[in-house]
Design an enzyme around this catalytic site. Structure first.
Site: not given
Ligand code: NAD
Length: 372
Positions: A128, A150, A192, A233, A243, A247, A251, A254, A258, A272
């Protein structure tokens, strides 16, 4: 934001009894042991990470925890977006329970946004609600996904459709961790960073233009850029945690982004952040076409994103894109459409984004047609 020394910053996120700090430092991982021990006396730790990050950064974290005598267990998942699934959520929750981590123990998300979102959601629902700490290792995670609470996974019906708001207790953003991040992933996260300048801080955008080579090469401007992005942020999150209003400005780019991600099957064809880069240029060009923003701003943004190695126009995306009506379907799914009107983040120029709830869908269709 307090400036302690070059390359070290602390950003406080003032959310009442859920307030937390973001520590930005080149040794944030190496010094995690003492910091965690003093914040969470007696806690044990479950570290969720992916296979790439386990190879590149986990040894540093384990050394830090061992050095402080902290007990830990590791949950290592496959890398990639497909990990944000029910199946891996279950694996994670089961591993937490099997390790007998209790409510006052701590889950650590060590990785990019995928691991942060999944581990954060596992923390939100296990026993929980367990406390969790974000140790973001991608630039995207350091400037965006680790801040704001999030969390979630994808469903067969779409991305991020299952989740919860669950704030971390601490964020440790270690710039040295970015040294092992593939350059393409770095560029995607940088989109970003640029976004925060484009939303409401033209000075920041100009500063990014002037300091990009230092940011890219890991100089002091890198930590400063991360800190400024986190401040931006955090400010929006504090104003509008769930949001319901402002907030949504986050986007920017985006809606187009998207749709393009969907059109390319959420594949390696378009990361992304790359979709966001193209989307931000489209949002500015569309705003210029509507006579809202000066067209030279779009050119300037495009030039900077290109310098950072990002795609900026539809033709930069490898492979064929589906017809415009399919892109429009994706846009309509992403946004609420009421009587032919769409909500978009538009702009009056660099640093002047705003929410427009009455965008004519036919104008967007024609615009996309002309951009091809
Ligand atoms: P990811 O977590 O897939 O990382 C990208 C790649 O880099 C992966 O292959 C990972 O293994 C590798 N990697 C990460 N750090 C590394 C390091 N230091 N050394 C070597 N390899 C490394 O992708 P991302 O771009 O970090 O995140 C994308 C995700 O974030 C999506 O799922 C998206 O929906 C989410 N997101 C969430 C929010 C939120 O507010 N929660 C905001 C934006 C995006």
């Amino acid at each position: 934001m307090s400036l302690q020394a070059p390359a070290r910053h602390t950003v406080h996120v003032p959310l009442g009894d859920r307030a937390y700090d973001i520590i930005i430092a080149p040794d944030a991982i190496d010094s995690a042991g003492e910091r965690l021990a003093s914040l969470f006396p007696g806690a044990r730790y479950g570290i969720v990470t992916d296979e790439n990050v386990a190879r590149a950064q986990l040894p540093r974290l384990l050394a830090a925890l061992d050095g402080a005598g902290l007990s830990h267990t590791e949950i290592i998942l496959p890398a990639g977006e497909a990990t944000k699934s029910w199946a891996h959520l279950q694996t994670t929750v089961d591993a937490i329970l099997a390790a007998r981590l209790e409510r006052n123990d701590i889950l650590i998300a060590l990785g990019g946004g995928v691991i942060g979102d999944l581990a954060g959601f596992a923390a939100a629902i296990t026993r929980r609600g367990m406390d969790f700490v974000q140790i973001p290792t991608s630039l995207l995670a350091q400037v965006d996904s680790s801040v704001g609470g999030k969390t979630g996974i994808n469903s067969q019906y779409g991305k991020n459709l299952v989740g919860a708001f669950h704030q971390p207790r601490l964020v440790l953003a270690d710039q040295q961790a970015l040294d092992t991040l593939p350059p393409r992933q770095f560029a995607a996260g940088y989109a970003e960073v640029v976004k925060y300048g484009l939303i409401d801080d033209e000075e920041f955008f100009f500063w990014l233009e002037a300091n990009f080579s230092d940011i890219e090469s890991g100089g002091p401007a890198r930590a400063e850029a991360i800190a400024k992005a986190c401040v931006a942020k955090a400010r929006v999150v504090v104003e509008d945690e769930k949001e319901t209003g402002r907030r949504a400005l986050l986007n920017l780019g985006h809606t187009f982004g998207h749709a393009l991600e969907k059109a390319t099957g959420y594949s390696d064809r378009l990361l992304h952040g790359e979709g966001v880069a193209v989307g931000m240029v489209l949002a500015h060009r569309f705003s210029a076409r509507l006579g809202l923003a000066p067209s030279q701003d779009s050119g300037r943004i495009e030039a900077h994103l290109k310098t950072a190695g990002l795609p900026t126009i539809l033709a930069d995306i490898p492979g064929d894109l589906p017809p415009t009506d399919v892109l429009m379907d994706a846009i309509a799914q992403d946004k609420k459409v009421s009587r032919g009107a769409l909500t978009f983040i538009l702009t009056r120029g660099i640093g002047k984004a705003f929410i427009e709830k009455n965008v004519n869908a036919a104008d967007v269709t024609q615009f996309l047609e002309d951009m091809r």
